[in-house]
Design an enzyme around this catalytic site. Sequence first.
Site, short mmCIF file in Angstrom:
data_model
loop_
_atom_site.label_atom_id
_atom_site.label_comp_id
_atom_site.label_asym_id
_atom_site.label_seq_id
_atom_site.Cartn_x
_atom_site.Cartn_y
_atom_site.Cartn_z
N HIS A 1 0.74 -1.60 0.23
CA HIS A 1 -0.11 0.21 -0.46
C HIS A 1 1.21 1.53 0.11
O HIS A 1 2.59 1.08 0.59
CB HIS A 1 -0.81 0.28 1.27
CG HIS A 1 -0.64 -0.27 2.35
ND1 HIS A 1 0.34 0.95 3.33
CD2 HIS A 1 -0.11 -1.15 3.49
CE1 HIS A 1 1.07 0.79 4.35
NE2 HIS A 1 0.48 -0.03 4.60
N SER B 1 -5.55 2.73 6.25
CA SER B 1 -5.98 1.18 6.26
C SER B 1 -5.58 0.82 5.64
O SER B 1 -6.32 0.77 4.40
CB SER B 1 -7.60 1.54 7.06
OG SER B 1 -7.70 0.06 7.53
N LYS B 2 -5.08 -0.41 5.94
CA LYS B 2 -4.93 -2.11 4.62
C LYS B 2 -6.58 -2.19 4.69
O LYS B 2 -6.67 -2.74 3.33
CB LYS B 2 -4.03 -2.65 5.44
CG LYS B 2 -3.00 -2.81 5.77
CD LYS B 2 -2.26 -3.67 5.70
CE LYS B 2 -0.71 -4.12 6.47
NZ LYS B 2 0.08 -5.26 6.52
N ARG B 3 -7.85 -1.73 5.06
CA ARG B 3 -8.83 -1.97 5.01
C ARG B 3 -9.40 -1.32 3.36
O ARG B 3 -10.52 -1.50 2.53
CB ARG B 3 -10.11 -2.39 5.48
CG ARG B 3 -9.30 -2.96 7.01
CD ARG B 3 -10.60 -2.59 8.15
NE ARG B 3 -10.34 -3.57 9.17
CZ ARG B 3 -11.25 -3.38 10.17
NH1 ARG B 3 -11.58 -2.46 10.38
NH2 ARG B 3 -10.57 -4.01 11.60
N GLN B 4 -8.64 0.13 3.44
CA GLN B 4 -8.98 1.01 2.59
C GLN B 4 -8.06 -0.05 1.63
O GLN B 4 -7.13 0.50 0.87
CB GLN B 4 -8.44 2.19 2.40
CG GLN B 4 -8.77 2.71 3.82
CD GLN B 4 -7.95 4.04 4.00
OE1 GLN B 4 -7.43 4.45 4.92
NE2 GLN B 4 -7.71 5.46 2.57
#
Length: 510
Positions: free
Chosen positions: A37, A271-274
């Site tokens: 990321h 965030s890695k969730r993005q």
Amino acid sequence: MTLRLFRTFTLQVIHKRFYNQSPVRVRFAPSPTGQLHLGGLRTALYNYLFARQNGGSFILRIEDTDQLRVEVGAMEKLQEDLLWSGIIPDEGPMTGGPKGPYVQSKRLDLYREQIEKLLENGSAYYCFCSERRLEMLRKEAMKAGEVPKYDNRCRHLEKEVIASKLSRQDPHCIRFKLTDKPKPFHDLVYGDVSISQGEGDPVVIKSDGFPTYHFANVVDDHFMEISHVLRGIEWQISTPKHLEMYQAFGWTPPQFGHLPLILNADGTKLSKRQGDIKVESFRKDGIFPLALLNYITYAGGGFRRTEGFQDVCHTYANLIKQFDISKINTSSSKLHHDKLMEFNKLELSNLLDDTNNMGFLVRKLQDMVLEAFPDRRNDGSLQLDDHHMITILEWARDRITKLTDLISKDLAFLWVAPRLSKAIEDPEILASLRTLYTELQNWERSNFERHQLNDYLKKFANDNGLKFPAFMKSLRTVLSGLQHGPSVAEMMEILGKDKTLDRLKHCHSH
């Protein structure tokens, strides 16, 4: 390999050839637990620029000691994303090198050998505490409003007790003895830093025999002769612990510098969730590597900013030349999406200015069109010839910010001749289209420009007694099959004389 990537690779070879005696060695050490990321890319880039600027070496090391979190294929994907970005390691899993292996799970013998040294000199000890006991300690601390930490109970076990437990093969880990008062250290970015440990003795070898990040990190940096460690600010709190391990081994530590957080435009943490902060998402969205690198350097500081710095999409060579570790911001930096689009538009223009890049851009655009219209691959309706591609790229130079804009729904007509389910029903309009086809055959290609075409179409409709809106609607259908999009005259300009005539001719056969 693109021309720009080739030039970057050549620059690296020159640096290595003339500066291979340099002591500067830096590393990027991601865990293969997910995709690369923007935060990781920034860390890799700054290490890469620092190495290149100092004639040093940039090493890629994969830290996979947390085997439960390793994702299949993640290591290969990380390396692919770095290569796409133009950040090419001098040493690593793919390229090899004199200090390998470059994957931690293949270095277990080295860790076992080194932990014995700490056990022998009393800097580490066996811990036999069960998970149940550790969980109890955590709950008691939380109940008392304290930060959970190990109470160092096994540090004081008698040798005979340790020997007995080991002989019975009792489950155990190995912990490192921390001092009560860690020493301050100098951070290359933040200056002199003092951090209180506030924790119990950390695990360095887990019960499964794998080292923890902290231990493997120190051992690998020493044996890979890392001279400078540039990593995210979240690791600054662990630096005193790492320095104590260096001292316990009697090793000279590298110099440490920590990079501040990169934040979203609204000030929230990445965030890695993005999904939209993954390098892969930018690749798929038509962002060029240099545009993405300029985007994160614009946000993070670390460069000698000359006049106009922010309005130029800098090359790899310029970024290397202008990088200055002393200029890195100590405060968090915000990303601004509009700046990414600006850099991408600049990079597209730069690529188009160099005719050597045209072949690469044409192939890339052809692949994108084929992927966007899979149902048209084999029916002959896709228009993918090089001349058409080049015409579209030149037309698009100042109109788009990324190549993927060219395969939007409104611009599908660029690549796909419309399927006319039925002939134009109005005989008057059909006759006028045939007349239009005949007249346009006599036009010079150089005059096929939207302003002239727009004036001509208005006069044509008037001379032929046609209602202009209805005529334009039918002509738009013939040219694109769309109800909306660019003006009809602009469509004709984009398509050019030959493609326009082809589509007008095609409507006659229905």
